[in-house]
Design a protein around this motif. Structure first.
Motif, PDB file in Angstrom:
ATOM      1  N   LEU A 143      -2.778   3.865   3.187  1.00 44.42           N
ATOM      2  CA  LEU A 143      -2.059   4.125   1.943  1.00 44.42           C
ATOM      3  C   LEU A 143      -0.701   3.448   1.976  1.00 44.42           C
ATOM      4  O   LEU A 143      -0.043   3.420   3.024  1.00 44.42           O
ATOM      5  N   ASP A 144      -0.268   2.936   0.838  1.00 44.40           N
ATOM      6  CA  ASP A 144       1.111   2.469   0.798  1.00 44.40           C
ATOM      7  C   ASP A 144       2.013   3.691   0.602  1.00 44.40           C
ATOM      8  O   ASP A 144       1.540   4.773   0.226  1.00 44.40           O
ATOM      9  N   PRO A 145       3.307   3.574   0.885  1.00 40.81           N
ATOM     10  CA  PRO A 145       4.184   4.751   0.846  1.00 40.81           C
ATOM     11  C   PRO A 145       4.198   5.471  -0.494  1.00 40.81           C
ATOM     12  O   PRO A 145       4.308   6.701  -0.542  1.00 40.81           O
ATOM     13  N   GLN A 146       4.084   4.736  -1.603  1.00 38.23           N
ATOM     14  CA  GLN A 146       4.091   5.375  -2.917  1.00 38.23           C
ATOM     15  C   GLN A 146       2.837   6.229  -3.118  1.00 38.23           C
ATOM     16  O   GLN A 146       2.907   7.342  -3.650  1.00 38.23           O
ATOM     17  N   GLU A 147       1.699   5.719  -2.667  1.00 33.34           N
ATOM     18  CA  GLU A 147       0.463   6.508  -2.746  1.00 33.34           C
ATOM     19  C   GLU A 147       0.545   7.740  -1.862  1.00 33.34           C
ATOM     20  O   GLU A 147       0.094   8.832  -2.245  1.00 33.34           O
ATOM     21  N   GLY A 169      10.510   1.546  -0.332  1.00 36.22           N
ATOM     22  CA  GLY A 169      10.951   1.311  -1.701  1.00 36.22           C
ATOM     23  C   GLY A 169      10.086   2.076  -2.687  1.00 36.22           C
ATOM     24  O   GLY A 169       8.864   2.080  -2.587  1.00 36.22           O
ATOM     25  N   GLY A 170      10.734   2.745  -3.647  1.00 32.02           N
ATOM     26  CA  GLY A 170      10.002   3.507  -4.645  1.00 32.02           C
ATOM     27  C   GLY A 170       9.733   4.943  -4.259  1.00 32.02           C
ATOM     28  O   GLY A 170       9.255   5.725  -5.092  1.00 32.02           O
ATOM     29  N   VAL A 171      10.018   5.331  -3.008  1.00 31.22           N
ATOM     30  CA  VAL A 171       9.839   6.717  -2.574  1.00 31.22           C
ATOM     31  C   VAL A 171      11.155   7.466  -2.769  1.00 31.22           C
ATOM     32  O   VAL A 171      12.204   6.996  -2.336  1.00 31.22           O
ATOM     33  N   PRO A 172      11.141   8.620  -3.441  1.00 31.22           N
ATOM     34  CA  PRO A 172      12.394   9.369  -3.666  1.00 31.22           C
ATOM     35  C   PRO A 172      13.113   9.687  -2.361  1.00 31.22           C
ATOM     36  O   PRO A 172      12.482   9.946  -1.336  1.00 31.22           O
ATOM     37  N   SER A 173      14.426   9.679  -2.417  1.00 28.85           N
ATOM     38  CA  SER A 173      15.218   9.921  -1.210  1.00 28.85           C
ATOM     39  C   SER A 173      14.956  11.301  -0.629  1.00 28.85           C
ATOM     40  O   SER A 173      15.051  11.509   0.577  1.00 28.85           O
ATOM     41  N   SER A 174      14.580  12.269  -1.468  1.00 26.14           N
ATOM     42  CA  SER A 174      14.311  13.622  -0.977  1.00 26.14           C
ATOM     43  C   SER A 174      13.114  13.659  -0.038  1.00 26.14           C
ATOM     44  O   SER A 174      12.998  14.551   0.803  1.00 26.14           O
TER      45      SER A 174
END
Length: 328
Positions: free
Chosen positions: A282-286, A259-264
């Motif tokens: 790291l969390d995915p956004q980081e 969640g929060g990570v661009p689909s690209s």
């Protein structure tokens, strides 16, 4: 008819199919630095190591078998055995637990292992025994090769396949993360299963200067061992997807929420690599922010350091600003 004893027509087909596979591998350029591996792939018949395998179908898997009563099915099995593709060889409760890797990837890994005459080699993940046979042929001495796998049915089958091909390396049943101390010290360790960290037992069983090549975080890591407590190295350029190393205390890992990570980025192969490498830190956004800021770095910019009880991944510099502990 046993798959080990082909009739005349299939024997001729096996020879021509193996020669065609060697040409396919050679065209990738993986042998340019160590052409001696070509002779090993020419000499070792892959079909002896996959008397049956599974192919994906709509509702699961279908078995292809070298002892089928239908000659067309036997021919299909034999042609499949010499395609440059991975072959599923063991299923347990519907899950893949062992396979024969893609031959061109095997050839690249063996060349990158940088084996020298007289080296003692440990293979973690016996699979069908095909890789151990290639190593035994290259080294010219079966006793220099040790292969280990967790499941007795896998090691017993590998032992039989190897014997059919005329090789008798040490085939050990056990947890590959613990190595095989009674066969140490090793000059090279190669793993054919995916890890989340480097087992410290491997370093303790290596001679100084040994090379370790292992899949980790969808990449291939090449480590140089300094001593029993220290090793360091970079990832190779290629992606690598292997069955996870199984054993005591290693449960399957849950997928990371994106969640929060661009689909690209979500399906970008290099981002997925960074995500796997940093999932405990790291969390995915980081991870995405770093990946985007650093210009989608290639695998070769990443590395791993093992120092005593500590183990960490890094980007560009082991002592630089981007470093993440590996939890194992």
């Amino acid at each position: 008819m046993s798959a080990y004893a082909l009739d005349k027509d299939l024997a001729e087909l096996a020879g021509s199919a193996r020669a065609a596979l060697v040409r396919v591998i050679e065209a990738t350029g993986v042998w340019a630095g160590d052409p001696v591996w070509r002779a090993a792939f020419e000499a070792v018949p892959r079909h002896l190591f996959v008397p049956y395998y599974y192919v994906g179908v709509k509702d699961g898997y279908e078995r292809r078998w070298g002892e089928s009563a239908d000659p067309r099915t036997r021919e299909q099995w034999l042609r499949g055995a010499y395609t440059d593709a991975p072959l599923a060889t063991r299923l347990r409760d519907g899950d893949l637990v062992s396979s024969s890797s893609q031959p061109s990837l095997m050839a690249m890994m063996l060349a990158e292992l940088r084996v020298a005459d007289g080296d003692r080699v440990l293979e973690v993940g016996a699979g069908t025994g095909y890789n151990a046979a290639l190593l035994a042929h290259r080294l010219g001495d079966d006793d220099l090769v040790t292969t280990v796998d967790l499941y007795p049915d896998i090691t017993e089958a590998a032992r039989q396949h190897l014997a059919a091909a005329g090789h008798h390396p040490a085939v050990v049943t056990g947890d590959g993360a613990r190595g095989v101390p009674e066969r140490a010290p090793f000059d090279r360790i190669i793993a054919t299963c995916a890890l989340t960290s480097v087992p410290h037992a491997w370093l303790a069983q290596c001679r100084p200067g040994a090379r370790i090549l292992t899949p980790l975080a969808t990449g291939l890591l090449a480590l140089t061992v300094r001593d029993a407590g220290h090793a360091e190295g970079h990832f190779l350029h290629t992606p690598a997807y292997f069955v996870p190393l199984r054993g005591e205390g290693r449960p399957d890992r849950e997928p990371v929420p994106l969640g929060g990570v661009p689909s690209s980025a979500r399906d970008h192969e290099l981002f997925r690599f960074l995500l796997a490498l940093t999932r405990d830190s790291l969390d995915p956004q980081e991870a995405y922010a770093l990946w985007n800021r650093e210009g989608m770095p290639s695998r070769e910019r990443y590395g791993i350091t093992v120092s005593g009880e500590h183990e960490w991944a890094w980007l560009d510099d082991p002592e630089g600003p981007y470093a993440w502990p590996l939890a194992g």
